[in-house]
Design a protein around this motif. Structure first.
Motif, PDB file in Angstrom:
ATOM      1  N   ILE A  67      59.852 -13.340  -7.116  1.00  0.00           N
ATOM      2  CA  ILE A  67      59.260 -12.945  -8.393  1.00  0.00           C
ATOM      3  C   ILE A  67      59.242 -14.106  -9.375  1.00  0.00           C
ATOM      4  O   ILE A  67      58.231 -14.412 -10.002  1.00  0.00           O
ATOM      5  N   THR A  68      60.379 -14.773  -9.510  1.00  0.00           N
ATOM      6  CA  THR A  68      60.481 -15.879 -10.464  1.00  0.00           C
ATOM      7  C   THR A  68      60.004 -17.168  -9.826  1.00  0.00           C
ATOM      8  O   THR A  68      60.402 -17.511  -8.717  1.00  0.00           O
ATOM      9  N   SER A  69      59.150 -17.871 -10.510  1.00  0.00           N
ATOM     10  CA  SER A  69      58.629 -19.135 -10.002  1.00  0.00           C
ATOM     11  C   SER A  69      59.713 -20.210 -10.026  1.00  0.00           C
ATOM     12  O   SER A  69      60.499 -20.299 -10.969  1.00  0.00           O
ATOM     13  N   ARG A  70      59.758 -21.012  -8.974  1.00  0.00           N
ATOM     14  CA  ARG A  70      60.733 -22.107  -8.930  1.00  0.00           C
ATOM     15  C   ARG A  70      60.422 -23.187  -9.968  1.00  0.00           C
ATOM     16  O   ARG A  70      61.330 -23.806 -10.512  1.00  0.00           O
ATOM     17  N   ARG A  71      59.138 -23.418 -10.202  1.00  0.00           N
ATOM     18  CA  ARG A  71      58.754 -24.469 -11.150  1.00  0.00           C
ATOM     19  C   ARG A  71      59.049 -24.062 -12.587  1.00  0.00           C
ATOM     20  O   ARG A  71      59.426 -24.897 -13.405  1.00  0.00           O
ATOM     21  N   SER A  72      58.855 -22.801 -12.866  1.00  0.00           N
ATOM     22  CA  SER A  72      59.098 -22.313 -14.232  1.00  0.00           C
ATOM     23  C   SER A  72      59.830 -20.981 -14.153  1.00  0.00           C
ATOM     24  O   SER A  72      59.223 -19.968 -13.773  1.00  0.00           O
ATOM     25  N   PRO A  73      61.109 -20.954 -14.488  1.00  0.00           N
ATOM     26  CA  PRO A  73      61.880 -19.712 -14.404  1.00  0.00           C
ATOM     27  C   PRO A  73      61.444 -18.646 -15.389  1.00  0.00           C
ATOM     28  O   PRO A  73      61.896 -17.518 -15.317  1.00  0.00           O
ATOM     29  N   TYR A  74      60.533 -19.012 -16.316  1.00  0.00           N
ATOM     30  CA  TYR A  74      60.083 -18.051 -17.323  1.00  0.00           C
ATOM     31  C   TYR A  74      58.749 -17.418 -16.952  1.00  0.00           C
ATOM     32  O   TYR A  74      58.175 -16.674 -17.743  1.00  0.00           O
ATOM     33  N   THR A  75      58.219 -17.722 -15.780  1.00  0.00           N
ATOM     34  CA  THR A  75      56.992 -17.104 -15.299  1.00  0.00           C
ATOM     35  C   THR A  75      57.289 -16.299 -14.045  1.00  0.00           C
ATOM     36  O   THR A  75      58.269 -16.554 -13.350  1.00  0.00           O
ATOM     37  N   VAL A  76      56.432 -15.324 -13.769  1.00  0.00           N
ATOM     38  CA  VAL A  76      56.630 -14.466 -12.609  1.00  0.00           C
ATOM     39  C   VAL A  76      55.413 -14.535 -11.706  1.00  0.00           C
ATOM     40  O   VAL A  76      54.296 -14.845 -12.148  1.00  0.00           O
ATOM     41  N   SER A  77      55.641 -14.245 -10.423  1.00  0.00           N
ATOM     42  CA  SER A  77      54.561 -14.203  -9.451  1.00  0.00           C
ATOM     43  C   SER A  77      54.035 -12.770  -9.372  1.00  0.00           C
ATOM     44  O   SER A  77      54.767 -11.856  -8.997  1.00  0.00           O
ATOM     45  N   ARG A  78      52.767 -12.595  -9.730  1.00  0.00           N
ATOM     46  CA  ARG A  78      52.211 -11.244  -9.766  1.00  0.00           C
ATOM     47  C   ARG A  78      52.195 -10.590  -8.382  1.00  0.00           C
ATOM     48  O   ARG A  78      52.545  -9.397  -8.270  1.00  0.00           O
ATOM     49  N   PRO A  79      51.784 -11.276  -7.300  1.00  0.00           N
ATOM     50  CA  PRO A  79      51.827 -10.625  -5.982  1.00  0.00           C
ATOM     51  C   PRO A  79      53.230 -10.176  -5.591  1.00  0.00           C
ATOM     52  O   PRO A  79      53.402  -9.087  -5.028  1.00  0.00           O
ATOM     53  N   ALA A  80      54.238 -11.011  -5.882  1.00  0.00           N
ATOM     54  CA  ALA A  80      55.612 -10.642  -5.541  1.00  0.00           C
ATOM     55  C   ALA A  80      56.074  -9.444  -6.357  1.00  0.00           C
ATOM     56  O   ALA A  80      56.755  -8.547  -5.847  1.00  0.00           O
ATOM     57  N   VAL A  81      55.688  -9.415  -7.635  1.00  0.00           N
ATOM     58  CA  VAL A  81      56.075  -8.293  -8.501  1.00  0.00           C
ATOM     59  C   VAL A  81      55.449  -6.997  -8.012  1.00  0.00           C
ATOM     60  O   VAL A  81      56.117  -5.959  -7.917  1.00  0.00           O
ATOM     61  N   LEU A  82      54.161  -7.038  -7.681  1.00  0.00           N
ATOM     62  CA  LEU A  82      53.470  -5.826  -7.240  1.00  0.00           C
ATOM     63  C   LEU A  82      53.983  -5.349  -5.887  1.00  0.00           C
ATOM     64  O   LEU A  82      54.151  -4.141  -5.660  1.00  0.00           O
ATOM     65  N   THR A  83      54.227  -6.291  -4.970  1.00  0.00           N
ATOM     66  CA  THR A  83      54.757  -5.919  -3.653  1.00  0.00           C
ATOM     67  C   THR A  83      56.147  -5.303  -3.785  1.00  0.00           C
ATOM     68  O   THR A  83      56.451  -4.276  -3.168  1.00  0.00           O
ATOM     69  N   THR A  84      56.976  -5.939  -4.600  1.00  0.00           N
ATOM     70  CA  THR A  84      58.319  -5.415  -4.824  1.00  0.00           C
ATOM     71  C   THR A  84      58.266  -4.030  -5.446  1.00  0.00           C
ATOM     72  O   THR A  84      59.027  -3.130  -5.059  1.00  0.00           O
ATOM     73  N   LEU A  85      57.366  -3.853  -6.405  1.00  0.00           N
ATOM     74  CA  LEU A  85      57.246  -2.558  -7.072  1.00  0.00           C
ATOM     75  C   LEU A  85      56.855  -1.460  -6.092  1.00  0.00           C
ATOM     76  O   LEU A  85      57.426  -0.363  -6.112  1.00  0.00           O
ATOM     77  N   GLY A  86      55.893  -1.749  -5.220  1.00  0.00           N
ATOM     78  CA  GLY A  86      55.446  -0.742  -4.265  1.00  0.00           C
ATOM     79  C   GLY A  86      56.539  -0.326  -3.297  1.00  0.00           C
ATOM     80  O   GLY A  86      56.770   0.868  -3.063  1.00  0.00           O
TER      81      GLY A  86
END
Length: 218
Positions: free
Chosen positions: A119-138
């Motif tokens: 979910i959290t991007s390695r380059r920027s800990p303050y941004t999230v990966s939308r595909p990872a968030v949606l997959t995790t949510l489902g």
């Protein structure tokens, strides 16, 4: 960011569900309920008392531990351990077989935990990966629904057995709730907490996406 705590909630839920899935007879200290014979009751076969603990995959007495199985009932081994007879219909094999939903929820929670690590991007800990968030949510939502169902099944299963024991034993047998029921409740709460934090990550992603074009016009 609230979404960053999603893996923590999922790890807690996975650990609790794993413990319940490996409950008695695998881990003898974790069980759904316990039956204890009252040694002072007059209809006992003798003055001795007994105790049997029941888990997801079977039961354990002071003398034996049954092999891991899907579904069980009040058989002769339980009756002999408690020094009673005539309780063969107390535990439904069909209802106890539904307890297999515990490891299913555990497996889904593990999958959600793995995807949440991205979910959290390695380059920027303050941004999230939308595909990872949606997959995790489902996956987490499916696991949470199943966990809620199996918690209700646990409560109904133990409550039904307790009702039958109280009606048929007339004080000979006493039922006490085990820790596995409350571990399942804790896992269910943790899963819904993970869903809330995951949804917060989606909302934060949407706000950032809308703010970027606006900032680009200035």
């Amino acid at each position: 960011m609230l979404a960053a705590v999603t893996p923590f909630f999922l790890f807690v839920a996975f650990l609790l569900l794993l413990l319940v899935s490996l409950s008695l007879p695998i881990i003898k200290g974790i069980f759904l309920f316990q039956l204890t014979a009252n040694s002072s009751a007059s209809i006992l076969d003798s003055s001795a008392s007994g105790q049997v603990r029941f888990g997801v995959w079977g039961y354990c007495t002071s003398a034996i531990t049954v092999d891991t199985r899907l579904g069980y009932q009040f058989d002769s081994n339980v009756a002999n351990a408690l020094h009673v007879s005539g309780f063969t219909d107390t535990i439904s094999r069909t209802l106890s077989a539904v307890l297999v939903l515990h490891p299913i929820a555990c497996a889904l929670t593990f999958l959600a935990l793995v995807t949440s690590l991205f979910i959290t991007s390695r380059r920027s800990p303050y941004t999230v990966s939308r595909p990872a968030v949606l997959t995790t949510l489902g996956i987490a939502l499916l696991a949470a629904v199943i966990a809620t169902i199996i918690f209700l099944v646990d409560v109904i299963f133990v409550a039904v057995v307790r009702h039958k024991i109280n009606d048929e034993s007339h004080g000979v047998l006493q039922l006490s709730w085990g820790n596995a029921v409350w571990l399942t409740l804790g896992a269910t709460i943790a899963l819904w907490g993970a869903i809330v934090s995951d949804c917060a990550g989606i909302c934060a992603f949407g706000r950032r996406s809308r703010s970027k074009p606006a900032n680009g016009r200035y």
